[in-house]
Design a protein around this motif. Structure first.
Motif, short mmCIF file in Angstrom:
data_model
loop_
_atom_site.label_atom_id
_atom_site.label_comp_id
_atom_site.label_asym_id
_atom_site.label_seq_id
_atom_site.Cartn_x
_atom_site.Cartn_y
_atom_site.Cartn_z
N ASP A 442 1.02 -0.98 0.08
CA ASP A 442 0.34 -0.19 0.49
C ASP A 442 0.98 1.13 0.22
OD1 ASP A 442 -2.38 -1.73 -0.05
OD2 ASP A 442 -2.65 -2.13 2.05
N VAL A 443 2.29 1.34 -0.07
CA VAL A 443 2.88 2.02 0.96
C VAL A 443 2.78 2.38 -0.46
CG1 VAL A 443 4.55 3.80 1.92
CG2 VAL A 443 3.58 2.02 3.32
N ALA A 444 3.26 1.44 -1.35
CA ALA A 444 4.82 1.19 -2.38
C ALA A 444 3.79 2.27 -3.72
CB ALA A 444 4.97 -0.01 -2.82
N ARG A 445 1.97 1.92 -3.39
CA ARG A 445 1.21 2.22 -4.29
C ARG A 445 0.94 3.53 -4.15
NH1 ARG A 445 -0.82 -1.23 -7.49
NH2 ARG A 445 -0.93 -3.63 -6.83
N ALA A 446 1.22 4.47 -2.99
CA ALA A 446 1.23 5.80 -2.76
C ALA A 446 2.66 6.17 -3.02
CB ALA A 446 1.08 6.12 -1.24
N CYS A 447 3.66 5.89 -2.87
CA CYS A 447 4.71 6.20 -3.68
C CYS A 447 4.74 6.38 -4.94
CB CYS A 447 6.46 5.66 -2.88
SG CYS A 447 6.79 5.57 -1.23
N ALA A 448 4.78 5.28 -5.78
CA ALA A 448 4.04 5.04 -6.59
C ALA A 448 3.31 5.80 -7.88
CB ALA A 448 3.40 4.20 -7.42
N SER A 449 2.73 7.22 -6.66
CA SER A 449 1.40 8.32 -7.39
C SER A 449 2.00 9.31 -6.90
CB SER A 449 0.22 7.60 -6.90
OG SER A 449 -0.51 7.43 -5.67
N SER A 450 3.47 9.92 -5.90
CA SER A 450 3.46 10.79 -5.16
C SER A 450 3.97 11.77 -6.04
CB SER A 450 4.09 10.77 -4.12
OG SER A 450 3.41 9.57 -3.41
N SER A 451 4.01 12.82 -5.87
CA SER A 451 5.01 13.30 -6.82
C SER A 451 6.48 13.93 -5.90
CB SER A 451 4.51 15.24 -6.62
OG SER A 451 4.12 15.25 -5.91
N GLY A 452 6.38 13.70 -4.95
CA GLY A 452 7.48 13.47 -4.01
C GLY A 452 7.22 12.73 -2.36
N VAL A 453 8.50 11.84 -2.38
CA VAL A 453 8.26 11.91 -0.92
C VAL A 453 9.07 11.79 0.53
CG1 VAL A 453 8.50 9.40 -0.36
CG2 VAL A 453 7.61 9.47 -2.06
N TYR A 454 8.77 12.68 1.04
CA TYR A 454 10.02 13.01 1.99
C TYR A 454 10.36 11.77 3.43
CZ TYR A 454 9.30 16.58 -1.60
OH TYR A 454 9.55 17.33 -2.42
N PHE A 455 11.36 11.98 3.57
CA PHE A 455 11.82 10.39 4.66
C PHE A 455 11.93 11.45 5.66
CE2 PHE A 455 11.22 6.47 2.62
CZ PHE A 455 11.34 6.71 1.20
N ILE A 456 11.57 11.87 6.56
CA ILE A 456 12.44 11.97 8.00
C ILE A 456 11.99 10.68 9.40
CG2 ILE A 456 10.64 14.70 7.36
CD1 ILE A 456 8.82 13.29 8.95
N GLY A 457 13.04 11.77 10.11
CA GLY A 457 13.62 10.92 11.23
C GLY A 457 14.72 12.01 12.41
N ARG A 458 14.79 10.98 13.17
CA ARG A 458 15.79 12.52 14.04
C ARG A 458 16.29 10.93 14.93
NH1 ARG A 458 13.89 17.14 16.58
NH2 ARG A 458 12.14 17.52 15.98
N GLU A 547 -1.40 7.57 7.80
CA GLU A 547 -2.23 6.56 6.69
C GLU A 547 -2.14 4.95 6.66
OE1 GLU A 547 -2.77 8.62 3.46
OE2 GLU A 547 -3.85 6.65 1.94
N PHE A 548 -0.62 4.89 6.61
CA PHE A 548 -0.47 3.85 6.97
C PHE A 548 1.13 3.61 8.30
CE2 PHE A 548 0.04 5.34 2.28
CZ PHE A 548 -0.68 4.81 2.10
N LEU A 549 0.76 2.00 8.58
CA LEU A 549 1.76 2.07 9.65
C LEU A 549 2.69 0.98 9.40
CD1 LEU A 549 2.45 3.77 12.79
CD2 LEU A 549 0.91 1.17 13.59
#
Ligand code: M6R
Length: 596
Positions: A442-458, A547-549
């Protein structure tokens, strides 16, 4: 960056070379070509495209000796004309590296009436050989004269009409020679020799091998005889096949538990720990400097969090390409740690050389024990991920995280070392669990249709976010960035809208609320959010908002990157597949970047 292979004394040179090129294709896949010597003449086929493009034409070539090449373009676009081998007169040549002074050599040769047929730097080599052969009428003298004119980095394999056999030259790019069954071979990497050579030797910089009549002899660039010690081809250097998986990327993700297990096994017993501790004691370091490129840089960044906290001394991390051209304070009191899967990334090897020249003690953290980097280093920190074919690094990253944790623990002392070694052993099962439980679709489908994917972490999750972003970009071509969660609101949040997806990595429960508020900010601006978190870490409001966990097992903080990265690798893989990309051979890339 380009794979080369040569053989002499075989029944069907074209078949042998073609098979070897398939094993070397990970090094570049812009074009492929083969030259064989048959009936005293050189016959060449070469085409733009992958190795498969020459399959038919190569099949009938035969010959008992020949050379082959698979290219990652540096000078001149991928085309038939720019494909290797390059032929001039009686010579055919394949090259891995860059001839830095090619422009001046080309000008000189053009003034002498030479015609060039490609835009490559490499074509000057057969032109020079032909010229010097005409002058000396002697192959060895022609080769020595030619290499004395070259600047840069070059691994060469040379075929000469009228001379049954081949010549291999090594300077700054790898050449391994092998013998077996009365034949002689040379290649850029050992797996290409598996099933062919029984014994192998690694050429040193400035050495030349002459294969003639089933025998091989060596000299240096001055022509003085050199001797090499051959040893049996290591069992680990075997040719790797898909074995039922659709791609190497997913096969190698599934091999992460074994990579972690085998890396832990390499640290069992006292040898590695003792070497590390002894080096530290002898020099009394006051700081650690770490370098790598791409994924290796990210594993160094992640390890530095643990290293600095544990040792209480500065642990700096820089990309190898930047380190070399920046005047960083590195000297006799520095422990320099070079991280590289292949051990042949030019920037990393040169950074290690520069650090050594500055007086630092150099540790090589690498998956390839016979690589150029190990030749430069004072000692080796072993990664045992096994041969990695997919251009995108996956299992080697996890092996590096495990090896670096044990490396820092060994610097600290026996108690910490025992505790980390046991945690690494336990991580094998955690990785296996993560691979089998993660549903990335599901996350991959969301990535595939996104204009940009931002990965964040601390904290230690930030380098994992960087790695997740790199993986997605390189295999799926979906744009995006890795960001420290706290930095997003200082600019990049301007890019968030309903077309963007943020993937937050949360494995450190103490920082969970901080990263969760970044997720809230993203959702408040219409962005979509996915969260990869350690079990028990996600605050309740985040569970509702995201939306996804994807939950991963919790583990010792210094090892969390090797578990939390797995869902990100799986997301990148599935996104590539959904978008119809080839995750094993992304456009414009090659596995080993042996040029600067
Ligand atoms: O062999 P190395 O670890 O030195 O390679 C460094 C990078 O070129 C490599 O990690 C690259 O970024 C990969 N394609 C990442 O997946």
């Amino acid at each position: 960056m380009c794979g080369i292979i040569a053989c002499a004394g075989v029944k069907d040179a074209a078949r042998v070379l073609y098979g070897g090129l398939q094993d070397l294709e990970y090094r570049g896949y812009d074009s492929a070509g083969i030259s064989v010597l048959s009936g005293g003449k050189i016959h060449t086929v070469k085409r733009a495209g992958r190795v498969g493009a020459i399959a038919q034409a190569a099949a009938g070539l035969g010959g008992s000796c020949g050379i082959g090449h698979t290219r990652w373009a540096t000078h001149g676009r991928p085309s038939d004309a720019n494909a290797h081998p390059h032929v001039c007169g009686r010579f055919s040549v394949v090259h891995n590296g860059i001839i830095e002074n090619y422009a001046e050599l080309k000008k000189e040769l053009a003034c002498m009436g030479c015609t060039f047929f490609s835009q490559t730097d490499s074509e000057v080599v057969p032109q020079l050989l032909e010229r010097y052969y005409a002058e000396y009428n002697d192959l060895k003298q022609a080769v020595l004269s030619c290499v004395s004119r070259l600047k840069g980095a070059f691994a060469l394999a040379i075929l000469c009409e009228g001379e049954e056999g081949f010549v291999a030259v090594k300077y700054r790019n790898p050449i391994i020679v092998g013998t077996g069954g009365g034949a002689v071979y040379a290649a850029s990497d050992m797996p290409a020799l598996s099933g062919l050579a029984e014994n192998v030797a690694v050429l040193k910089d400035g050495q030349i091998a002459f294969a003639r009549g089933g025998k091989i002899s060596f000299c240096d660039f001055e022509g003085a005889a050199a001797s090499l010690t051959f040893s049996p081809l290591p069992a680990a250097a075997k040719s790797v096949r898909l074995g039922g998986f659709p791609h190497y990327m997913i096969k190698e993700i599934n091999e992460i538990p074994a990579a972690v297990k085998n890396t832990a096994a390499a640290f069992e017993g006292e040898d590695v720990a003792r070497t590390i501790a002894r080096a530290a004691k002898k020099r009394g370091f006051t700081s650690v400097m770490m370098c790598g490129c791409g994924t290796a840089y990210h594993s160094a960044l992640a390890a530095a969090y643990y290293g600095e906290e544990l040792l209480g001394m500065p642990v700096r991390v820089e990309t190898a390409g930047e380190f070399r051209y920046r005047k960083m304070a590195v000297g006799a009191d520095t422990l320099f740690v070079a991280v590289s899967q292949s051990g042949e990334t030019a920037d990393t090897v040169e950074a290690a050389r520069a650090a050594k020249q500055a007086g630092a003690t150099v540790a090589a953290v690498t998956n390839v024990p016979y690589s150029a980097l190990t030749g430069v280093a004072d000692f080796v920190v072993p990664v045992r991920a096994g041969t990695e074919i997919c251009v995108a690094a996956t299992k080697s990253y996890c092996g590096q995280i495990a090896a670096l944790a044990m490396f820092f623990a060994a610097l600290k002392g026996a108690g910490e070392y025992r505790s980390v070694l046991s945690a690494v052993k336990g991580a094998e099962a955690l990785c296996a669990q993560t691979i089998s439980r993660t549903v990335a679709e599901d996350v991959a489908r969301a990535c595939a249709s996104s204009s940009g994917v931002y990965f964040i972490g601390r904290g230690i999750d930030y380098p994992v976010a960087l790695e997740g972003s790199l993986k997605l970009k390189e295999v799926s071509y979906v744009p995006g960035e890795g960001y420290p969660a706290g930095e997003l609101k200082h600019g990049t949040i301007a890019l968030i809208d309903s077309g963007t997806l943020a993937v937050a990595v949360i494995t450190q429960c103490g920082l969970a609320e901080k990263t969760a508020s970044a997720v809230e900010q993203i959702c408040a601006r219409g962005g979509r959010a996915a969260v990869v978190c350690a079990e028990g870490c996600a605050p309740a409001h985040l569970r509702e908002r995201a939306e996804f966990l994807i939950e991963v097992p919790a583990c010792k903080s210094c090892l969390s990157p090797l578990v939390s990265v797995i869902p990100l690798q799986l997301i990148a893989y599935r996104t590539a597949v959904i978008l119809g990309r080839d995750p094993d051979k992304p456009r414009n890339l090659a596995k080993s970047v042996t040029v600067e």
